[in-house]
Design an enzyme around this catalytic site. Structure first.
Site, PDB file in Angstrom:
ATOM      1  N   ALA A   1       0.849  -1.192   0.000  1.00  0.00           N
ATOM      2  CA  ALA A   1       0.000   0.000   0.000  1.00  0.00           C
ATOM      3  C   ALA A   1       0.881   1.237   0.000  1.00  0.00           C
ATOM      4  O   ALA A   1       2.098   1.160  -0.189  1.00  0.00           O
ATOM      5  CB  ALA A   1      -0.942  -0.003   1.206  1.00  0.00           C
ATOM      6  N   ASN A   2       0.264   2.396   0.195  1.00  0.00           N
ATOM      7  CA  ASN A   2       1.006   3.641   0.321  1.00  0.00           C
ATOM      8  C   ASN A   2       0.376   4.475   1.425  1.00  0.00           C
ATOM      9  O   ASN A   2      -0.556   4.019   2.096  1.00  0.00           O
ATOM     10  CB  ASN A   2       1.037   4.403  -1.010  1.00  0.00           C
ATOM     11  CG  ASN A   2      -0.363   4.698  -1.526  1.00  0.00           C
ATOM     12  OD1 ASN A   2      -1.185   5.240  -0.800  1.00  0.00           O
ATOM     13  ND2 ASN A   2      -0.632   4.344  -2.763  1.00  0.00           N
ATOM     14  N   ARG A   3       0.860   5.691   1.611  1.00  0.00           N
ATOM     15  CA  ARG A   3       0.448   6.500   2.753  1.00  0.00           C
ATOM     16  C   ARG A   3      -0.760   7.396   2.486  1.00  0.00           C
ATOM     17  O   ARG A   3      -1.061   8.266   3.287  1.00  0.00           O
ATOM     18  CB  ARG A   3       1.624   7.365   3.226  1.00  0.00           C
ATOM     19  CG  ARG A   3       2.795   6.574   3.769  1.00  0.00           C
ATOM     20  CD  ARG A   3       3.838   7.511   4.372  1.00  0.00           C
ATOM     21  NE  ARG A   3       4.943   6.797   4.972  1.00  0.00           N
ATOM     22  CZ  ARG A   3       6.055   6.448   4.350  1.00  0.00           C
ATOM     23  NH1 ARG A   3       6.203   6.768   3.070  1.00  0.00           N
ATOM     24  NH2 ARG A   3       7.007   5.795   4.968  1.00  0.00           N
TER      25      ARG A   3
ATOM     26  N   ALA B   1      -4.471   7.110  -4.946  1.00  0.00           N
ATOM     27  CA  ALA B   1      -3.062   6.717  -5.086  1.00  0.00           C
ATOM     28  C   ALA B   1      -3.041   5.207  -5.295  1.00  0.00           C
ATOM     29  O   ALA B   1      -2.869   4.427  -4.350  1.00  0.00           O
ATOM     30  CB  ALA B   1      -2.271   7.120  -3.851  1.00  0.00           C
TER      31      ALA B   1
END
Length: 395
Positions: A207-209, A273
């Protein structure tokens, strides 16, 4: 809401703390907030906190020698563009229905000729009581607007309808009442938001932030301008924007399916995102760490490029907007991305600091006309400005 005036009445409820966040959102959108605090409200929030956030004096006393030197309650009643009661307790709603005028807040409501919005907050049994239902019917017949209440956990460890609407929901409702014309009425806009989670095994994922805060704010801002909004959201903790149809997904492939199902649309704003890669093969069981052995290799596969696919889709929206989260050469990379993806606009931002998950953003709008550099501002204002540009495009 630039220059609009809101008279905010805070009555007695444990949820009164949300009035502070609502005040902050209104101020950031350019509105002026004049706070009125009842005796009950002052049990839960202090006038000092409310005044500090509003930037204006808090009014509490109908019998104030200074405040009433010029019949201040009449002046206050005529001042705003909208009167908001948030939270509106069961007791306060009863006073409104009865036409009471035994304190400053109720007197203002009798003296005002401006629209009134109430946000009820109380225990579920109080909300369901026939007396409260009758009071709400009386207020509705007088033209009082209502936002909420929501269903969920109560302060007293019970669950049911009666929770005060979230600040973002109240803000959106206020925006709809204050903004007047709705230039995107009749338009359908698809918005993606948040991260995607690409599973490695049953307990781990890539995943990402991304918090989803910017994408959700955009969806709410578009809805406030009258658009019918479909929000396809990855896993986020931010509340759903008011007046928006939300489709929840986890992976990039699920997000693509949901986006295609939402077509046709007049515009698509791809603020999510999306993870560029996923594991080529998801493990069916938890991958165990074995002492003395190297970590298992992860073979990656490309995820679908949702922005590019929507830009080339047979049912392509007339306006496709992408986002470019960059850590270097922000504008140059965004210009190249716009050409590569085939979209109409790119909203580029530098995420090397605290932007992902943070409250503010500084973006560049890249289009065929060139590059616009927007100053750093709260994400809600970025959303409002982008929504206004979408409305201008269709005008």
């Amino acid at each position: 809401m630039q220059g609009k005036r809101v008279l905010l009445i805070v009555s007695g409820s444990v949820s009164a703390f949300k009035a502070l966040e609502l005040t902050r959102l209104l101020k950031r959108a350019g509105a002026r907030v004049t706070p009125v605090l009842t005796a009950g409200g002052a049990r839960f929030v202090t006038p000092h906190a409310l005044q500090a956030i509003a930037g204006e004096a808090v009014h509490e006393d109908l019998w104030s020698l200074s405040g009433e030197a010029d019949v201040g309650h009449i002046r206050l009643a005529r001042l705003p563009d909208l009167v908001v009661v948030a939270p509106a307790s069961a007791d306060f709603l009863a006073k409104m229905a009865q036409g009471r005028a035994d304190d400053l807040a109720t007197t203002l409501l009798l003296a005002t000729d401006k629209p009134v919005l109430v946000a009820p907050a109380m225990n579920w049994a109080m909300w369901a009581h026939s007396a409260t239902r009758a009071n709400m019917a009386v207020l509705a017949a007088r033209g009082v607007r209502v936002i909420g209440p929501n269903e969920g956990a109560m302060a007293e460890a019970e669950t049911g309808p009666g929770r005060l609407a979230e600040p973002a929901e109240m803000f959106a409702a206020i925006a709809r009442l204050l903004d007047g014309p709705r230039p995107l009425a009749g338009r359908h806009v698809l918005v993606t938001s948040g991260p995607t989670h690409e599973p490695i095994d049953p307990v781990r994922f890539i995943a990402n932030r991304s918090s989803g805060r910017q994408g959700h704010a955009i969806a709410g801002a578009l809805a406030a301008l009258g658009a019918r909004v479909t929000l396809v959201s990855g896993p986020v903790a931010v509340p759903d924007p008011a007046g928006v149809a939300v489709v929840r997904v986890e992976t990039a492939r699920q997000m693509l399916v949901a986006c295609e199902a939402a077509l046709p649309a007049d515009a698509a704003v791809c603020a999510a995102a999306v993870a560029d890669w996923r594991t080529a093969r998801e493990a069916g069981q938890k991958m165990k760490k074995v002492p003395g052995e190297a970590p298992p290799p992860l073979e990656l596969a490309l995820n679908p490029d949702i922005l590019a696919l929507l830009s080339a889709h047979a049912a392509r929206p007339p306006l496709v907007v992408g986002f470019a989260a960059e850590t270097e050469n922000v504008v140059e990379n965004a210009v190249a991305k716009r050409a590569r993806k085939g979209c109409d606009w790119i909203v580029a931002n530098d995420v090397s600091g605290d932007v992902m998950g943070g409250a503010e953003n500084a973006v560049h709008l890249v289009s065929a006309a060139g590059v616009e550099d927007w100053p750093r501002m709260p994400k809600e204002q970025v959303a409002a400005r982008l929504a206004a540009r979408v409305a201008e495009h269709f005008a």
